[in-house]
Design a protein around this motif. Structure first.
Motif, PDB file in Angstrom:
ATOM      1  N   GLU A 160       0.831  -1.199   0.000  1.00  0.00           N
ATOM      2  CA  GLU A 160       0.000   0.000   0.000  1.00  0.00           C
ATOM      3  C   GLU A 160       0.868   1.252   0.000  1.00  0.00           C
ATOM      4  N   GLY A 161       0.249   2.368  -0.309  1.00  0.00           N
ATOM      5  CA  GLY A 161       0.949   3.645  -0.272  1.00  0.00           C
ATOM      6  C   GLY A 161      -0.038   4.792  -0.271  1.00  0.00           C
ATOM      7  N   GLY A 162       0.464   5.989   0.006  1.00  0.00           N
ATOM      8  CA  GLY A 162      -0.405   7.160   0.010  1.00  0.00           C
ATOM      9  C   GLY A 162       0.355   8.410   0.400  1.00  0.00           C
ATOM     10  N   TRP A 163      -0.310   9.539   0.210  1.00  0.00           N
ATOM     11  CA  TRP A 163       0.295  10.851   0.436  1.00  0.00           C
ATOM     12  C   TRP A 163      -0.223  11.508   1.712  1.00  0.00           C
ATOM     13  N   SER A 164       0.643  12.258   2.375  1.00  0.00           N
ATOM     14  CA  SER A 164       0.168  13.181   3.400  1.00  0.00           C
ATOM     15  C   SER A 164      -0.669  14.245   2.693  1.00  0.00           C
ATOM     16  N   PRO A 165      -1.621  14.877   3.385  1.00  0.00           N
ATOM     17  CA  PRO A 165      -2.500  15.834   2.711  1.00  0.00           C
ATOM     18  C   PRO A 165      -1.755  16.973   2.003  1.00  0.00           C
ATOM     19  N   ASP A 166      -0.627  17.417   2.552  1.00  0.00           N
ATOM     20  CA  ASP A 166       0.102  18.526   1.925  1.00  0.00           C
ATOM     21  C   ASP A 166       0.964  18.078   0.751  1.00  0.00           C
ATOM     22  N   GLY A 167       1.056  16.777   0.520  1.00  0.00           N
ATOM     23  CA  GLY A 167       1.814  16.279  -0.616  1.00  0.00           C
ATOM     24  C   GLY A 167       3.318  16.326  -0.429  1.00  0.00           C
ATOM     25  N   MET A 168       3.781  16.585   0.782  1.00  0.00           N
ATOM     26  CA  MET A 168       5.219  16.663   1.025  1.00  0.00           C
ATOM     27  C   MET A 168       5.827  15.321   1.430  1.00  0.00           C
ATOM     28  N   THR A 169       4.966  14.358   1.780  1.00  0.00           N
ATOM     29  CA  THR A 169       5.452  13.058   2.217  1.00  0.00           C
ATOM     30  C   THR A 169       4.653  11.959   1.540  1.00  0.00           C
ATOM     31  N   TYR A 170       5.362  11.002   0.969  1.00  0.00           N
ATOM     32  CA  TYR A 170       4.722   9.792   0.458  1.00  0.00           C
ATOM     33  C   TYR A 170       5.028   8.669   1.447  1.00  0.00           C
ATOM     34  N   TRP A 171       3.998   7.941   1.828  1.00  0.00           N
ATOM     35  CA  TRP A 171       4.132   6.859   2.795  1.00  0.00           C
ATOM     36  C   TRP A 171       3.925   5.520   2.105  1.00  0.00           C
ATOM     37  N   ALA A 172       4.779   4.547   2.397  1.00  0.00           N
ATOM     38  CA  ALA A 172       4.653   3.190   1.888  1.00  0.00           C
ATOM     39  C   ALA A 172       4.414   2.251   3.059  1.00  0.00           C
ATOM     40  N   ALA A 173       3.403   1.405   2.945  1.00  0.00           N
ATOM     41  CA  ALA A 173       3.079   0.442   3.994  1.00  0.00           C
ATOM     42  C   ALA A 173       3.287  -0.963   3.465  1.00  0.00           C
ATOM     43  N   GLY A 174       4.142  -1.729   4.146  1.00  0.00           N
ATOM     44  CA  GLY A 174       4.418  -3.096   3.738  1.00  0.00           C
ATOM     45  C   GLY A 174       3.731  -4.101   4.637  1.00  0.00           C
ATOM     46  N   LEU A 175       3.491  -5.272   4.098  1.00  0.00           N
ATOM     47  CA  LEU A 175       2.907  -6.339   4.901  1.00  0.00           C
ATOM     48  C   LEU A 175       3.904  -6.882   5.908  1.00  0.00           C
ATOM     49  N   ALA A 176       5.111  -7.175   5.438  1.00  0.00           N
ATOM     50  CA  ALA A 176       6.106  -7.853   6.259  1.00  0.00           C
ATOM     51  C   ALA A 176       6.516  -6.995   7.460  1.00  0.00           C
ATOM     52  N   LEU A 177       6.354  -7.560   8.652  1.00  0.00           N
ATOM     53  CA  LEU A 177       6.806  -6.933   9.898  1.00  0.00           C
ATOM     54  C   LEU A 177       6.146  -5.584  10.178  1.00  0.00           C
ATOM     55  N   GLY A 178       5.100  -5.257   9.471  1.00  0.00           N
ATOM     56  CA  GLY A 178       4.435  -3.981   9.690  1.00  0.00           C
ATOM     57  C   GLY A 178       5.276  -2.783   9.304  1.00  0.00           C
ATOM     58  N   ILE A 179       6.150  -2.952   8.326  1.00  0.00           N
ATOM     59  CA  ILE A 179       7.062  -1.865   7.956  1.00  0.00           C
ATOM     60  C   ILE A 179       6.296  -0.671   7.398  1.00  0.00           C
ATOM     61  N   LEU A 180       6.689   0.505   7.859  1.00  0.00           N
ATOM     62  CA  LEU A 180       6.112   1.766   7.418  1.00  0.00           C
ATOM     63  C   LEU A 180       7.258   2.699   7.058  1.00  0.00           C
ATOM     64  N   THR A 181       7.219   3.245   5.850  1.00  0.00           N
ATOM     65  CA  THR A 181       8.301   4.100   5.368  1.00  0.00           C
ATOM     66  C   THR A 181       7.748   5.446   4.933  1.00  0.00           C
ATOM     67  N   ALA A 182       8.385   6.525   5.380  1.00  0.00           N
ATOM     68  CA  ALA A 182       8.002   7.876   4.971  1.00  0.00           C
ATOM     69  C   ALA A 182       9.093   8.454   4.083  1.00  0.00           C
ATOM     70  N   ILE A 183       8.700   8.961   2.914  1.00  0.00           N
ATOM     71  CA  ILE A 183       9.633   9.506   1.928  1.00  0.00           C
ATOM     72  C   ILE A 183       9.347  10.992   1.739  1.00  0.00           C
ATOM     73  N   ASP A 184      10.342  11.803   1.971  1.00  0.00           N
ATOM     74  CA  ASP A 184      10.218  13.247   1.777  1.00  0.00           C
ATOM     75  C   ASP A 184      10.197  13.544   0.279  1.00  0.00           C
ATOM     76  N   VAL A 185       9.124  14.213  -0.179  1.00  0.00           N
ATOM     77  CA  VAL A 185       8.986  14.548  -1.591  1.00  0.00           C
ATOM     78  C   VAL A 185       8.826  16.055  -1.753  1.00  0.00           C
ATOM     79  N   SER A 186       9.351  16.807  -0.791  1.00  0.00           N
ATOM     80  CA  SER A 186       9.274  18.266  -0.920  1.00  0.00           C
ATOM     81  C   SER A 186       9.950  18.731  -2.203  1.00  0.00           C
ATOM     82  N   ASN A 187      11.032  18.048  -2.583  1.00  0.00           N
ATOM     83  CA  ASN A 187      11.634  18.216  -3.895  1.00  0.00           C
ATOM     84  C   ASN A 187      11.438  16.902  -4.643  1.00  0.00           C
ATOM     85  N   PRO A 188      10.449  16.821  -5.545  1.00  0.00           N
ATOM     86  CA  PRO A 188      10.155  15.547  -6.205  1.00  0.00           C
ATOM     87  C   PRO A 188      11.325  14.966  -6.989  1.00  0.00           C
ATOM     88  N   LYS A 189      12.269  15.812  -7.351  1.00  0.00           N
ATOM     89  CA  LYS A 189      13.423  15.314  -8.106  1.00  0.00           C
ATOM     90  C   LYS A 189      14.453  14.635  -7.212  1.00  0.00           C
TER      91      LYS A 189
END
Length: 449
Positions: A160-189
């Motif tokens: 799974e995945g999704g955006w914070s409302p302001d669009g500055m963070t993309y979050w990825a949710a994995g099945l294994a071990l409940g892993i949750l990852t936050a990716i800073d996208v303030s600069n999309p490049k």
């Protein structure tokens, strides 16, 4: 049970229970006509079929496809131009690593006009995250970061995945071990990971409070929802942590799928579909003690009808039942309509003024694509891991797993796995667009001029 819709002129109503595609209709071929009530088809782009989640932005659709269709002619995410809703057209495809199998992670942030996804599913998992800019022309997404800018995996067994409302963070949710990852996208490049942690459970879909400080995440087993304080990540604390505030569970056989935060009369709730069950409404006014206040059951989902449901859907794939998957609302505050996609039961639309007033106003269960498995190489139902698996799935009803979208004053856009992208129109005056439509989900179609 949710009260049935009253079907007006032009409808082709269901022949059995609410939400049912009876075995007799499947065997006779009647299900190939579909069922409709106060919704009509305006236009369709089927292509080779679709995957689990397929977002919209402005006048475009982004239709993911399965990775496992061995005879597929058009891999990756299909970009569909809906500028003329009656004649949707193929505009291109996205074939970077994560776009080949984004599973349920392919999401758009309306505020910034960004499309993102992580590599997911059982065949491809981890490492890849890509973001596309949609602002110049939604039919020509512009890749921002390419492959390789992330030094460690963006997810573990991505799902799974999704955006914070302001669009500055993309979050990825994995099945294994409940892993949750936050990716800073303030600069999309130059996206970079700012947090990797665990929820301590098996993650599924999620959403956020308007300020981005609360994460409402659905759990697979036991089925339920957990609320986390993620303000450290939202404000970019130097050493961020997440803190669970409260949770609620309902059973060990269901699977919480995703969450939608809404308010009625300024009172906060979550709308939560269950991937092996029905839709629930949860009161979250006390974050430490969420409470289920309503189950939105179709007639075919009632325990008394379980034998008929099993008989109807036998041999149609892993999700052999009448289950909910993704929902949407026409606005976040005081929504007047909820639209949900189902396995086998199609697209269902419910009118509402709150948890105690939910009634069905329309449905569209698209024509079954029986016998077309070879043509639908992009459909997870027809050729994916959970559709065909050991035997070829019987396509006697579709899997409408993607969130619909309210568009303009009278349209509903939806994607089903076998039928692809569909533009639907409300009929018989059953739906009136709310006058206050500040939410992106209810904005009129924009041009890309």
């Amino acid at each position: 049970m949710i009260p049935r819709a009253n079907c007006g002129p032009g409808s082709l109503p269901e022949t059995g229970l609410q939400g049912q595609v009876p075995l007799a209709d499947r065997n006779s071929g009647r299900s190939k006509l579909g069922y409709r009530c106060n919704l009509e088809l305006v236009g369709r782009y089927q292509g080779e079929g679709a995957s689990w989640v397929n977002p919209f932005y402005r006048n475009c659709a982004y239709m993911a496809t399965t990775l496992t269709g061995l005879l597929k002619r058009s891999p990756g995410v299909q970009v569909v131009d809906l500028a003329d809703p009656a004649r949707p057209r193929f505009a291109g495809r996205l074939t970077t690593a994560s776009m080949l199998s984004p599973w349920e992670s392919l999401k758009v942030n309306e505020r910034r006009g960004l499309l993102g996804g992580v590599s997911g599913g059982a065949a491809v998992s981890g490492a890849f995250f890509e973001v596309y800019d949609l602002n110049n022309a939604c039919a020509s997404p512009e890749l921002q970061n390419g492959i390789g800018n992330l030094s460690i995996p963006a997810n573990v067994l991505g799902h799974e995945g999704g955006w914070s409302p302001d669009g500055m963070t993309y979050w990825a949710a994995g099945l294994a071990l409940g892993i949750l990852t936050a990716i800073d996208v303030s600069n999309p490049k130059l996206p970079h990971i700012v947090f990797v942690g665990s929820t301590g459970t098996f993650n599924h879909g999620f959403s956020f409070s308007k300020d981005g400080n609360r994460l409402y995440i659905a759990r697979l087993s036991p089925a339920g929802v957990s609320i986390f304080d993620v303000s450290d990540i939202q404000r970019r604390a130097p050493v961020p942590t997440i803190r669970e505030l409260g949770s609620v569970a309902w059973n060990t056989t269901g699977t919480g799928q995703m969450t939608i935060p809404v308010t009625w009369n300024e009172h906060p709730y979550l709308i939560v579909p269950d991937e092996f069950g029905t839709v629930r409404i949860i009161d979250i006014s006390d974050e430490s003690n969420p409470v289920i206040v309503r189950n939105l059951q179709l007639e075919i989902q009632l325990p008394a009808n379980s034998t008929a449901a099993s008989s109807d859907t036998k041999g149609t794939g892993l999700f052999a039942g009448y289950y909910s998957h993704y929902c949407t609302v026409d606005r976040q505050d005081d929504p007047t309509a909820i639209a949900c996609g189902y396995f086998n039961s199609g697209i269902r639309v419910f009118g509402t003024t709150g948890p105690n007033d939910v009634r069905e106003i329309a449905y569209y269960n698209p024509p079954a694509q029986t016998g077309k498995n070879v043509l639908l190489q992009g459909s997870e139902h027809a050729n994916g891991l959970f559709g065909s698996s050991e035997y070829t799935a019987k396509l006697t009803a579709d899997w409408c797993t993607s969130p619909p979208r309210f568009v303009g004053s009278d349209q509903l856009w939806a994607t089903c796995q076998d039928n692809g992208v569909q533009v639907l129109r409300f009929t018989n005056g059953v739906y009136q667009k709310p006058s206050n439509t500040g939410d992106p989900a209810t904005q009129s179609r924009d041009s890309d001029d």
